[in-house]
Every structure is written in C-alpha cells, then in structure tokens.
Write an enzyme that holds these catalytic residues in place. Structure first.
Site, PDB file in Angstrom:
ATOM      1  CG  HIS A 110     -55.672  57.047  -9.946  1.00 38.73           C
ATOM      2  ND1 HIS A 110     -55.504  56.817  -8.763  1.00 38.73           N
ATOM      3  CD2 HIS A 110     -54.680  57.205 -10.721  1.00 38.73           C
ATOM      4  CE1 HIS A 110     -53.614  56.827  -8.750  1.00 38.73           C
ATOM      5  NE2 HIS A 110     -53.612  57.117  -9.946  1.00 38.73           N
ATOM      6  CB  SER A 154     -50.933  55.042 -10.054  1.00 36.58           C
ATOM      7  OG  SER A 154     -50.671  56.419  -9.842  1.00 36.58           O
ATOM      8  CG  ASP A 185     -56.562  55.958  -5.898  1.00 33.17           C
ATOM      9  OD1 ASP A 185     -57.204  55.480  -6.746  1.00 33.17           O
ATOM     10  OD2 ASP A 185     -55.278  56.683  -5.965  1.00 33.17           O
TER      11      ASP A 185
END
Length: 178
Positions: A25, A130, A55
């Site tokens: 992402h 992230s 992910d």
C-alpha cells in the site's frame, strides 16, 4: 510536477545488492519510486514483487556500494509480551524509533503449525510509518509495520518476517530458494 500525489513510507534493506522490502500500500499506484537511504542518497527503485493480499512489496535499487542488510528473525518463534523496536518515517515526526511489546499473534484456526499471519504491537503507527521494520531486542528483523488498528490507540499491525523472507527467497531471489 503539480497534480502529482506524493506519499512517503519506510522500508528495510534485505540484501546488500539493493533489495528493499516495504508494504504494497506504500507504493501502490506509484508512477515513480524513489528510495532515500539513511545517508541521504536518493536512488530510483523498480518493483520486483507485489502482494496486495499480504501487503508485501519488494523493490530493487542499484546502490553505489554494497548495502548493510538486516539479520532475519524467525517470526514463528515470537511470543506474547516479547519486546520490540520499530523504525518509521512519519510525515509529522520524520524518523521515528519506538519500543513496545507484542500484544497479539494472529494465526489461522486451521493452521496446526501456528504460523503467525500477523503480529499486533502496543505501539502507535503514524502515517508514513508503513513499511518500517520491526526488530527483536537482539536487533533481528521481525516484520514490517503495516497498519494502525482502527479506533485503537497504541496498536500497530505487523507482517511477520517469515512472510517477507518467503517472498524474497521464492519470488524475487529464486536462485537462493531453500
């Protein structure tokens, strides 16, 4: 250029030749990916592997010299309340280092091996963190921060290192399959 969306995230160097792991992402939909090393050097990156389901994405840069990769932890050996350290790149705080503990280990009910699907930490996850690495107390790579748990303070979800390692060995670097 005006109109170009810019996002930031973190990643971790997993081999000396320039393979970097991050979350899908973080890079999804990007026309260009640029990696900034800790030294400040900026390198263009190409995508080696994308797994939206897990992910996990692997990027490739061409470094001017061999890079210092992480040492892998076996995420199957993780335990509740184990201490961890995270590194992130929050848009607000820039480089972030946090310490905390593993508060949950997510496994499939039908998995007799009890292989972790995700880990939950008692650490805040900020926008831009992230793809940041999670390390054991010994400094071994335990996983990638992937998301903040909705409506919960101090709860960060992590993709376990064994999932990242499997992608690296079997997809991006098949010559070194186990």
């Amino acid at each position: 250029r005006s109109g170009m969306l810019r996002t930031t995230g973190a990643g971790v160097i997993i081999d000396q030749d320039g393979t970097i792991a991050t979350n899908t992402h973080v890079i999804f939909g990007a026309q260009y990916i640029r990696v900034t090393l800790r030294t400040g050097e900026k390198l263009n990156a190409s995508v080696l592997y994308i797994s939206p389901h897990e992910d996990i994405s692997l990027l490739k840069v061409t470094p001017p010299r061999p890079l210092n990769p992480v040492t892998w932890a076996d995420s199957n050996l993780v335990g509740l309340n184990d201490e961890v350290i995270t590194l992130g790149h929050s848009e607000l705080l820039k480089s972030t280092i946090s310490g905390g503990r593993i508060r949950a280990i997510g496994v499939r009910r039908d998995d007799a091996s009890r292989t972790p699907e995700f880990l939950e930490l008692d650490i805040n996850h900020y926008q831009g963190d992230s793809g940041g690495p999670v390390f054991t107390r010994k400094g071994e790579f335990l996983g990638l921060m992937t998301a903040r748990r909705a409506r919960t303070d101090r709860a960060c979800l992590v993709v376990p290192s064994n999932k990242v390692h499997f992608a690296y060995l079997n997809v991006a670097n098949p010559s070194q399959r186990r």
